[in-house]
Design an enzyme around this catalytic site. Sequence first.
Site, PDB file in Angstrom:
ATOM      1  N   ARG A  63      40.223 -58.681 -14.366  1.00 25.66           N
ATOM      2  CA  ARG A  63      39.471 -59.572 -15.251  1.00 25.66           C
ATOM      3  C   ARG A  63      40.332 -59.986 -16.439  1.00 25.66           C
ATOM      4  O   ARG A  63      40.296 -61.135 -16.894  1.00 25.66           O
ATOM      5  CB  ARG A  63      38.194 -58.862 -15.721  1.00 25.66           C
ATOM      6  CG  ARG A  63      37.218 -59.781 -16.401  1.00 25.66           C
ATOM      7  CD  ARG A  63      35.814 -59.264 -16.312  1.00 25.66           C
ATOM      8  NE  ARG A  63      34.885 -60.162 -16.968  1.00 25.66           N
ATOM      9  CZ  ARG A  63      34.186 -59.843 -18.046  1.00 25.66           C
ATOM     10  NH1 ARG A  63      34.289 -58.630 -18.578  1.00 25.66           N
ATOM     11  NH2 ARG A  63      33.370 -60.718 -18.582  1.00 25.66           N
ATOM     12  N   HIS A  67      41.065 -63.782 -17.592  1.00 27.76           N
ATOM     13  CA  HIS A  67      40.670 -64.263 -18.919  1.00 27.76           C
ATOM     14  C   HIS A  67      41.883 -64.616 -19.779  1.00 27.76           C
ATOM     15  O   HIS A  67      41.774 -65.427 -20.691  1.00 27.76           O
ATOM     16  CB  HIS A  67      39.789 -63.217 -19.617  1.00 27.76           C
ATOM     17  CG  HIS A  67      38.401 -63.163 -19.055  1.00 27.76           C
ATOM     18  ND1 HIS A  67      37.289 -62.876 -19.806  1.00 27.76           N
ATOM     19  CD2 HIS A  67      37.934 -63.391 -17.807  1.00 27.76           C
ATOM     20  CE1 HIS A  67      36.211 -62.911 -19.038  1.00 27.76           C
ATOM     21  NE2 HIS A  67      36.579 -63.212 -17.816  1.00 27.76           N
ATOM     22  N   ASN A  92      34.766 -62.199 -23.546  1.00 26.82           N
ATOM     23  CA  ASN A  92      35.807 -61.174 -23.583  1.00 26.82           C
ATOM     24  C   ASN A  92      35.342 -59.841 -24.161  1.00 26.82           C
ATOM     25  O   ASN A  92      36.120 -58.874 -24.179  1.00 26.82           O
ATOM     26  CB  ASN A  92      37.015 -61.684 -24.380  1.00 26.82           C
ATOM     27  CG  ASN A  92      37.749 -62.777 -23.640  1.00 26.82           C
ATOM     28  OD1 ASN A  92      37.726 -62.804 -22.403  1.00 26.82           O
ATOM     29  ND2 ASN A  92      38.382 -63.686 -24.365  1.00 26.82           N
ATOM     30  N   HIS A 188      35.655 -59.961  -7.498  1.00 24.67           N
ATOM     31  CA  HIS A 188      34.380 -59.275  -7.725  1.00 24.67           C
ATOM     32  C   HIS A 188      34.099 -58.224  -6.654  1.00 24.67           C
ATOM     33  O   HIS A 188      33.027 -57.649  -6.615  1.00 24.67           O
ATOM     34  CB  HIS A 188      33.234 -60.308  -7.818  1.00 24.67           C
ATOM     35  CG  HIS A 188      33.288 -61.132  -9.082  1.00 24.67           C
ATOM     36  ND1 HIS A 188      32.440 -62.177  -9.353  1.00 24.67           N
ATOM     37  CD2 HIS A 188      34.120 -61.056 -10.170  1.00 24.67           C
ATOM     38  CE1 HIS A 188      32.739 -62.711 -10.520  1.00 24.67           C
ATOM     39  NE2 HIS A 188      33.754 -62.048 -11.046  1.00 24.67           N
TER      40      HIS A 188
HETATM   41  C1  HEM Z   1      33.627 -68.970 -11.850  1.00 24.26           C
HETATM   42  C2  HEM Z   1      34.381 -67.925 -12.086  1.00 24.26           C
HETATM   43  C3  HEM Z   1      33.913 -66.609 -12.641  1.00 24.26           C
HETATM   44  C4  HEM Z   1      32.784 -66.276 -13.333  1.00 24.26           C
HETATM   45  C5  HEM Z   1      31.641 -67.173 -13.753  1.00 24.26           C
HETATM   46  C6  HEM Z   1      32.859 -64.862 -13.603  1.00 24.26           C
HETATM   47  C7  HEM Z   1      31.919 -64.158 -14.320  1.00 24.26           C
HETATM   48  C8  HEM Z   1      31.907 -62.791 -14.471  1.00 24.26           C
HETATM   49  C9  HEM Z   1      30.894 -62.044 -15.166  1.00 24.26           C
HETATM   50  C10 HEM Z   1      29.684 -62.631 -15.878  1.00 24.26           C
HETATM   51  C11 HEM Z   1      31.209 -60.727 -15.054  1.00 24.26           C
HETATM   52  C12 HEM Z   1      30.410 -59.542 -15.609  1.00 24.26           C
HETATM   53  C13 HEM Z   1      30.801 -59.253 -17.030  1.00 24.26           C
HETATM   54  C14 HEM Z   1      29.939 -58.167 -17.639  1.00 24.26           C
HETATM   55  O1  HEM Z   1      28.745 -58.080 -17.348  1.00 24.26           O
HETATM   56  O2  HEM Z   1      30.483 -57.396 -18.433  1.00 24.26           O
HETATM   57  C15 HEM Z   1      32.424 -60.640 -14.305  1.00 24.26           C
HETATM   58  C16 HEM Z   1      33.057 -59.473 -13.988  1.00 24.26           C
HETATM   59  C17 HEM Z   1      34.283 -59.412 -13.386  1.00 24.26           C
HETATM   60  N1  HEM Z   1      35.087 -60.480 -13.084  1.00 24.26           N
HETATM   61 FE1  HEM Z   1      34.535 -62.406 -13.001  1.00 24.26          FE
HETATM   62  N2  HEM Z   1      34.010 -64.367 -13.075  1.00 24.26           N
HETATM   63  C18 HEM Z   1      34.685 -65.395 -12.492  1.00 24.26           C
HETATM   64  C19 HEM Z   1      35.931 -65.316 -11.887  1.00 24.26           C
HETATM   65  C20 HEM Z   1      36.701 -64.194 -11.865  1.00 24.26           C
HETATM   66  C21 HEM Z   1      38.085 -64.159 -11.478  1.00 24.26           C
HETATM   67  C22 HEM Z   1      38.897 -65.385 -11.064  1.00 24.26           C
HETATM   68  C23 HEM Z   1      38.497 -62.873 -11.580  1.00 24.26           C
HETATM   69  C24 HEM Z   1      39.855 -62.296 -11.326  1.00 24.26           C
HETATM   70  C25 HEM Z   1      40.725 -62.802 -10.493  1.00 24.26           C
HETATM   71  C26 HEM Z   1      37.360 -62.093 -12.013  1.00 24.26           C
HETATM   72  C27 HEM Z   1      37.344 -60.732 -12.154  1.00 24.26           C
HETATM   73  C28 HEM Z   1      36.245 -60.003 -12.551  1.00 24.26           C
HETATM   74  C29 HEM Z   1      36.166 -58.555 -12.458  1.00 24.26           C
HETATM   75  C30 HEM Z   1      37.210 -57.622 -11.858  1.00 24.26           C
HETATM   76  C31 HEM Z   1      34.939 -58.185 -13.004  1.00 24.26           C
HETATM   77  C32 HEM Z   1      34.393 -56.767 -13.184  1.00 24.26           C
HETATM   78  C33 HEM Z   1      34.755 -56.292 -14.584  1.00 24.26           C
HETATM   79  C34 HEM Z   1      34.292 -54.875 -14.904  1.00 24.26           C
HETATM   80  O3  HEM Z   1      34.003 -54.084 -14.011  1.00 24.26           O
HETATM   81  O4  HEM Z   1      34.245 -54.546 -16.103  1.00 24.26           O
HETATM   82  N3  HEM Z   1      36.294 -62.934 -12.206  1.00 24.26           N
HETATM   83  N4  HEM Z   1      32.837 -61.900 -13.975  1.00 24.26           N
END
Ligand code: HEM
Length: 322
Positions: A63, A67, A92, A188
Amino acid sequence: MVSRGVAVIVALLALNLTVSCHASLQYGFYKGKCKNQDVETIIRNIVTASWFGDQKIVAGLLRLQFHDCFVRGCDASLLLDGPTSEKTAFPNLTVFGYDLIDQIKAALESACPGVVSCADIIIAATRDAVVLAGGQKYEVQLGRRDGTVSQASLVNLPAPEISVPAAIQFYAQRGFSTRDMVLLLGAHTVGVTHCSIVNSRLYNWNGSGKPDPNMDPFYVMVLQNVACPIGQTFDNFVFLDDPSSVLKVDNSYYNQLLRKRGILPIDQGLALDPTTKPIVQQLAGNNGLFLSQFGQALVKMGAFQVLTGTQGQIRKNCRRVN
Ligand code: HEM
């Protein structure tokens, strides 16, 4: 004759300057630049030790790379501290992994001061974490330099409710295909979100007072009863993937989407939209294909709007500009 010679020298100097300003990323960029030490091995050893302590670091780093790269390019601007720096922007606030980057940077500064950029550390550390979690090894090109600007107001990352067509447009504007987008969202496969983000799908989808009909009713019930019951006083977390596979980089995320068990609206949307559904189906059916293409998608993201050559700087401390 003399003036012709001078002209040639000036032209060569100008060419050299152009090359150094527009230098590109390279494999083995740090070879021979850190005394007799191998930079990528130093990074990998620290990431490995951290992963043995807490496997959630894979989600943190993936993530963090996203970001960082999608705001002013992969220039480690996300790492800069400050009252209005990118870190303070809403999307963030739950990003983590900064301490690990600091630890790696400290080790590299003691091995060879002022050589390895924070931006490269993010890319190499993320790769190492992905491999530890079951991903396929991929080579990363290095040679990024660090940015000096970090402003929360510049953070324009997509919200979880973004529609698939809008997300496709967001990625396309930055040179990424629809397939790249579906692959990158495969990140994800590890990690969590929070009830505050999922509750509308569980209880009041689009103001209907009912759950999202595009979520498996059994899964809705489980999440309503176990993870996010009404009246819960804290913002509990919800696994983005099948709980049995949430620490593993694999294609199970796409299979969850096909079973209507996507968690974020954008996740589930990928399996509903006619443009992205065939890609989801293909990746869900072929883990090897996902693993090889996921690495390549991360490489592409890691090369987005990078600073190289004489641009930016090599920060001494990832949290501060020099
Ligand atoms: C349209 C694109 C994306 C949206 C709208 C999105 C949105 C989100 C949201 C809302 C969360 C949860 C945050 C939380 O509740 O703390 C999340 C978690 C995450 N996102 Fe995305 N994301 C996107 C693309 C990506 C991309 C491109 C990556 C990496 C290549 C990524 C990696 C992650 C990871 C690994 C998590 C888990 C983080 C954790 O466990 O703390 N995301 N994302």
